[in-house]
Enzyme design. Structure first.
Site, mmCIF file in Angstrom:
data_model
loop_
_atom_site.group_PDB
_atom_site.id
_atom_site.type_symbol
_atom_site.label_atom_id
_atom_site.label_comp_id
_atom_site.label_asym_id
_atom_site.label_seq_id
_atom_site.Cartn_x
_atom_site.Cartn_y
_atom_site.Cartn_z
ATOM 1 N N ALA A 177 -11.499 8.604 7.128
ATOM 2 C CA ALA A 177 -11.137 8.804 5.612
ATOM 3 C C ALA A 177 -9.629 8.578 5.556
ATOM 4 O O ALA A 177 -8.902 8.645 6.550
ATOM 5 C CB ALA A 177 -11.609 10.061 5.309
ATOM 6 N N GLY A 220 -14.264 9.655 9.804
ATOM 7 C CA GLY A 220 -15.277 8.980 8.701
ATOM 8 C C GLY A 220 -15.741 7.904 9.064
ATOM 9 O O GLY A 220 -16.766 7.242 8.797
ATOM 10 N N GLU A 223 -18.546 8.555 11.531
ATOM 11 C CA GLU A 223 -19.571 9.031 10.789
ATOM 12 C C GLU A 223 -20.368 7.861 9.721
ATOM 13 O O GLU A 223 -21.698 8.055 9.658
ATOM 14 C CB GLU A 223 -18.960 10.270 9.634
ATOM 15 C CG GLU A 223 -18.472 11.288 10.435
ATOM 16 C CD GLU A 223 -17.633 12.515 9.812
ATOM 17 O OE1 GLU A 223 -16.765 12.015 9.135
ATOM 18 O OE2 GLU A 223 -18.160 13.558 9.592
ATOM 19 N N GLU A 243 -10.723 14.939 13.731
ATOM 20 C CA GLU A 243 -10.347 15.458 12.526
ATOM 21 C C GLU A 243 -9.887 17.028 12.848
ATOM 22 O O GLU A 243 -8.909 17.376 12.242
ATOM 23 C CB GLU A 243 -11.583 16.013 11.737
ATOM 24 C CG GLU A 243 -12.079 14.780 10.975
ATOM 25 C CD GLU A 243 -13.096 13.797 11.658
ATOM 26 O OE1 GLU A 243 -13.473 13.942 12.965
ATOM 27 O OE2 GLU A 243 -13.919 13.390 10.945
HETATM 28 N N1 CO8 Z 1 -5.763 7.073 6.841
HETATM 29 C C1 CO8 Z 1 -4.775 6.464 6.286
HETATM 30 N N2 CO8 Z 1 -4.114 5.619 6.757
HETATM 31 C C2 CO8 Z 1 -4.366 5.096 8.250
HETATM 32 C C3 CO8 Z 1 -5.545 5.896 8.758
HETATM 33 C C4 CO8 Z 1 -6.231 6.679 7.928
HETATM 34 N N3 CO8 Z 1 -7.155 7.329 8.588
HETATM 35 N N4 CO8 Z 1 -5.511 5.494 10.015
HETATM 36 C C5 CO8 Z 1 -4.490 4.380 10.148
HETATM 37 N N5 CO8 Z 1 -3.879 4.345 9.069
HETATM 38 C C6 CO8 Z 1 -2.643 3.525 8.801
HETATM 39 C C7 CO8 Z 1 -1.511 3.999 9.597
HETATM 40 O O1 CO8 Z 1 -0.776 4.921 8.645
HETATM 41 C C8 CO8 Z 1 -0.594 2.929 9.453
HETATM 42 O O2 CO8 Z 1 -0.061 2.441 8.206
HETATM 43 P P1 CO8 Z 1 1.547 2.203 7.939
HETATM 44 O O3 CO8 Z 1 1.651 0.976 8.605
HETATM 45 O O4 CO8 Z 1 1.529 2.297 6.385
HETATM 46 O O5 CO8 Z 1 2.212 3.174 8.625
HETATM 47 C C9 CO8 Z 1 -1.824 1.784 9.725
HETATM 48 O O6 CO8 Z 1 -2.851 2.354 9.273
HETATM 49 C C10 CO8 Z 1 -1.698 1.331 11.128
HETATM 50 O O7 CO8 Z 1 -1.780 2.476 11.873
HETATM 51 P P2 CO8 Z 1 -0.866 3.053 13.062
HETATM 52 O O8 CO8 Z 1 0.454 2.498 13.142
HETATM 53 O O9 CO8 Z 1 -1.144 4.392 13.382
HETATM 54 O O10 CO8 Z 1 -1.682 2.202 14.550
HETATM 55 P P3 CO8 Z 1 -1.992 2.455 15.924
HETATM 56 O O11 CO8 Z 1 -2.601 1.037 16.187
HETATM 57 O O12 CO8 Z 1 -0.686 3.055 16.386
HETATM 58 O O13 CO8 Z 1 -3.024 3.806 16.025
HETATM 59 C C11 CO8 Z 1 -4.758 4.825 15.499
HETATM 60 C C12 CO8 Z 1 -4.306 3.632 15.568
HETATM 61 C C13 CO8 Z 1 -4.950 5.635 16.888
HETATM 62 C C14 CO8 Z 1 -6.282 4.642 14.859
HETATM 63 C C15 CO8 Z 1 -3.888 5.575 14.302
HETATM 64 O O14 CO8 Z 1 -3.653 5.068 13.195
HETATM 65 C C16 CO8 Z 1 -4.782 7.003 13.868
HETATM 66 O O15 CO8 Z 1 -4.604 8.219 14.745
HETATM 67 N N6 CO8 Z 1 -5.276 7.058 12.878
HETATM 68 C C17 CO8 Z 1 -5.928 8.200 12.246
HETATM 69 C C18 CO8 Z 1 -7.418 8.522 12.918
HETATM 70 C C19 CO8 Z 1 -7.806 9.778 12.276
HETATM 71 O O16 CO8 Z 1 -7.288 10.847 12.640
HETATM 72 N N7 CO8 Z 1 -8.901 9.545 11.645
HETATM 73 C C20 CO8 Z 1 -9.759 10.760 10.946
HETATM 74 C C21 CO8 Z 1 -9.348 10.772 9.680
HETATM 75 S S1 CO8 Z 1 -9.990 12.222 8.638
HETATM 76 C C22 CO8 Z 1 -11.541 11.924 8.313
HETATM 77 O O17 CO8 Z 1 -11.857 10.762 8.532
HETATM 78 C C23 CO8 Z 1 -12.375 12.865 7.652
HETATM 79 C C24 CO8 Z 1 -13.460 12.266 7.091
HETATM 80 C C25 CO8 Z 1 -14.216 13.493 6.261
HETATM 81 C C26 CO8 Z 1 -15.147 12.770 5.222
HETATM 82 C C27 CO8 Z 1 -15.631 13.609 4.354
HETATM 83 C C28 CO8 Z 1 -16.556 13.264 3.513
HETATM 84 C C29 CO8 Z 1 -17.281 14.027 2.401
#
Ligand code: CO8
Length: 369
Positions: A177, A220, A223, A243
């Protein structure tokens, strides 16, 4: 006289070399257009606004998924000098061997111009939804999910479509998400608006859904893949429910579907530690049905969708409904439900056709009624 003859010879030579040049150009253009249907798509754009949108979208996808293909690039580079934007895009696209792009070339691009976060297109009887927020690793913003829902419902209602594939890019299926969208929300806001409640829509889709996963499928994203009926994964795909590291828990079925797919102990380990797991683990644990080379995942998912879509659609729908009932019902109730559905299929022409075709040793001709 000799002077005149020389002139004529020179003119003939001129004419023949012009003719050869003309032929070469024509054959090059024809080959080019046939090889790169994007040109045709661009020509089919109704107006400059649509063309601009298409170019921007294509460019963004290309740049965000850049990979080297020097040979083709070198071959095409001279064409870019002074060439049109479309030509430059084509050259860039050849520099970006992106699996989705490869599949796009074979598909019928019919993306809704109102979608800004996804691309939709049909491949025969398969509807393909490509998540397309490359800069945010396909983070599932509310807007993106509304578009996914809209596309899912449209494909579900389309009698020409028999299966739906959801995919992302080679780098990310979806990294979860959108954390930036969520970070400042208060409890009152998310509770009152039933924040992300619309994610549940995919569970109402009657047609089979297949997730073609490459790269990150986190939170997400994992999911969403688990909401699909079947998951095909690239060998480098990475799954996870991280998460807990953000101070929350999975909220779109992660704790429920993961435990059903891989069992309590593994689900606990994954959700409580937030550690990611590989495609190989996912396949071993039964979450993923097949691992494929990254560049084959989408094609194979579409092929599977096509095979499913070519069968009797009411029977497919009943099979999906019956399998999903297994998550809700006791074994006894589930078997009862299955038997009733099985019996009800004897009211269909497709049951008569399927069984007659077997007896008569021929291929069945499904009419989906
Ligand atoms: N949300 C927003 N932006 C994101 C997300 C995300 N989940 N993941 C990556 N991005 C963005 C980064 O902020 C970055 O943007 P910017 O260049 O503007 O800084 C860009 O994507 C590239 O990301 P990274 O520079 O971090 O790339 P890396 O290769 O270094 O890392 C990763 C990749 C490991 C995937 C890292 O980006 C990461 O850890 N992302 C977050 C993963 C995460 O925690 N996901 C869970 C999110 S919470 C969730 O999904 C809850 C769902 C609940 C649903 C409920 C429904 C009812």
């Amino acid at each position: 006289m000799a002077h005149i003859n020389t002139n004529i010879r020179i003119k003939e030579k001129d004419l023949s070399s012009k003719f050869i040049l003309y032929l070469t150009t024509i054959s090059f253009v024809v080959t080019y257009i046939r090889t790169y249907p994007e040109l045709i798509i661009q020509r089919n754009c109704k107006n400059t606004h649509q063309l601009k949108d298409h170019n921007a979208e294509l460019l963004e996808r290309i740049l965000s998924n850049r990979r080297e293909d020097e040979k083709m690039f070198t071959f095409l580079r001279p064409l870019s000098k002074g060439g049109s934007k479309a030509t430059k895009l084509l050259i860039a696209s050849n520099n970006a061997k992106f699996s989705t792009f490869g599949a796009l070339q074979k598909g019928h691009a019919n993306s809704n111009p109102h979608y800004h976060n996804i691309i939709t297109e049909s491949h025969g009887k398969v509807g393909l939804i490509t998540l397309n927020r490359p800069k945010a690793l396909n983070a599932l913003s509310s807007d993106l999910f509304h578009e996914v829902n809209d596309a899912l419902v449209k494909y579900d209602d389309d009698s020409n479509i028999g299966a739906i594939v959801i995919t992302g890019s080679e780098r990310a299926f979806a990294a979860g998400a959108d954390i930036k969208e969520m970070s400042d929300q208060t409890f009152a806001q998310v509770y009152k608006s039933d924040f992300l409640g619309h994610w549940g829509k995919i569970n109402d889709i009657k047609k089979p859904t297949i997730a073609a996963v490459n790269g990150f499928a986190l939170g997400g994203g994992c999911e969403l893949a688990m909401c699909c009926d079947i998951i095909y994964a690239g060998e480098k795909a990475l799954f996870g429910q991280p998460e807990i590291k953000l101070g929350v828990i999975p909220g779109a079925g992660g704790t429920q579907r993961l435990v059903r797919a891989i069992g309590k102990s593994k689900a606990m380990e994954i959700v409580l530690s937030g550690r990611n797991f590989s495609a190989q683990e996912a396949e071993r644990w039964g979450l993923v049905s097949k691992i494929l080379p990254s560049d084959k995942v989408l094609d194979e998912a579409i092929k599977l969708g096509q095979d499913i879509a070519n069968l009797s659609q009411p029977a497919i729908q009943a099979a999906k409904e019956s399998i999903n009932a297994a998550f809700e019902l006791s074994l006894k109730e589930g078997c009862h439900f299955e038997r009733r559905l099985f019996q009800s299929l004897f009211s269909l022409n497709d049951q008569k056709e399927g069984m007659s075709a077997f007896v008569e040793k021929r291929e069945p001709k499904w009419t989906n009624d």
